[in-house]
Design an enzyme around this catalytic site. Structure first.
Site, mmCIF file in Angstrom:
data_model
loop_
_atom_site.group_PDB
_atom_site.id
_atom_site.type_symbol
_atom_site.label_atom_id
_atom_site.label_comp_id
_atom_site.label_asym_id
_atom_site.label_seq_id
_atom_site.Cartn_x
_atom_site.Cartn_y
_atom_site.Cartn_z
ATOM 1 N N ARG A 188 15.782 -8.257 -33.897
ATOM 2 C CA ARG A 188 15.961 -8.351 -32.279
ATOM 3 C C ARG A 188 16.121 -9.646 -31.514
ATOM 4 O O ARG A 188 15.855 -9.620 -30.401
ATOM 5 C CB ARG A 188 14.251 -7.769 -31.793
ATOM 6 C CG ARG A 188 14.021 -6.314 -32.410
ATOM 7 C CD ARG A 188 12.893 -5.581 -31.474
ATOM 8 N NE ARG A 188 13.307 -5.408 -30.164
ATOM 9 C CZ ARG A 188 14.038 -4.550 -29.627
ATOM 10 N NH1 ARG A 188 14.543 -3.562 -30.450
ATOM 11 N NH2 ARG A 188 14.212 -4.418 -28.308
ATOM 12 N N LEU A 189 16.654 -10.517 -32.326
ATOM 13 C CA LEU A 189 17.231 -11.892 -31.825
ATOM 14 C C LEU A 189 18.500 -11.531 -31.270
ATOM 15 O O LEU A 189 19.509 -12.266 -31.811
ATOM 16 C CB LEU A 189 17.048 -12.871 -32.748
ATOM 17 C CG LEU A 189 15.592 -13.118 -33.361
ATOM 18 C CD1 LEU A 189 15.512 -14.392 -34.281
ATOM 19 C CD2 LEU A 189 14.552 -13.600 -31.925
#
Length: 211
Positions: A188-189
């Site tokens: 989720r970066l």
């Protein structure tokens, strides 16, 4: 052994290694989607607001874009059309799941010129032009037969020669004041870059956003 995540590949177009101008970047992503998506790579969720202030959203097809904005077509007497004309603003969201990319766009909307609408209308299939006359879009339909009857009536009416564009059917252009590009990353970066401007003649400012 860990299988590499396909979204982790270094993609100059996708990871914003070199942030480009927004319309240029949009064009590259749309081209990538055209090659990767099986159906309607130009499909976009279009959000409007009704007179009571409630949002509405539906899928439409983007039919053109350039530095002036993003163009789609509709019946101006439909719920979508009346909300666009009434509020004068809208938002779009493209999502290409196979590419793990998303683009969000917001800004004012206005009708395209009659010449532009006529040119696009003439490019549509004959059946689609008949459909623009036969469908009272968004309004109650008593039966499927009633729609088929209307199609038959206008098919007979325009049996010969050109089919004129209905006055209530035309295009809208969303002139973006904000365009945000999102690219999926592991854990989720994600990459997020937002372009903003105060008006169509103003310069864009570029901001990276936390995912």
């Amino acid at each position: 052994m860990t299988t590499p995540d396909p979204s982790a590949k270094e993609l100059t177009k996708g990871d914003f290694t070199e942030v480009k101008k927004p319309f240029e970047l949009f064009g590259e992503w749309l081209n990538d989607a055209t090659e990767a998506e099986l159906n309607d790579p130009n499909a976009v969720a279009l959000a409007t607001v009704d007179p009571d202030g409630l949002p509405n959203v539906r899928m439409v097809l983007l039919k053109g874009f350039d530095e002036r904005g993003f163009v789609f077509y509709t019946n101006f007497e439909s719920a979508k059309g009346t909300e666009l004309l009434g509020a004068g603003k809208a938002a779009m969201c493209f999502h290409w799941k196979s590419l793990r990319r998303q683009i969000r766009i917001r800004g004012p909307v206005s009708p395209v010129s009659d010449e532009e609408a006529d040119e696009y209308y003439r490019s549509r299939a004959r059946g689609s032009r008949i459909g623009a006359w036969a469908s009272k879009q968004s309004r109650p339909l008593e039966s499927r037969f009633a729609l088929e009857k209307a199609v038959a009536r206008y098919t007979a009416k325009f049996a010969l020669g050109d089919i004129p564009r209905p006055e209530y059917w035309s295009g809208m252009r969303l002139v973006p004041t904000s365009i945000e590009f999102w690219h999926d990353r592991p854990f989720r970066l994600h990459d997020r870059v937002q372009f903003k401007r105060s008006g169509p003649e103003e310069d864009w400012t570029t901001t990276r956003l936390y995912p």
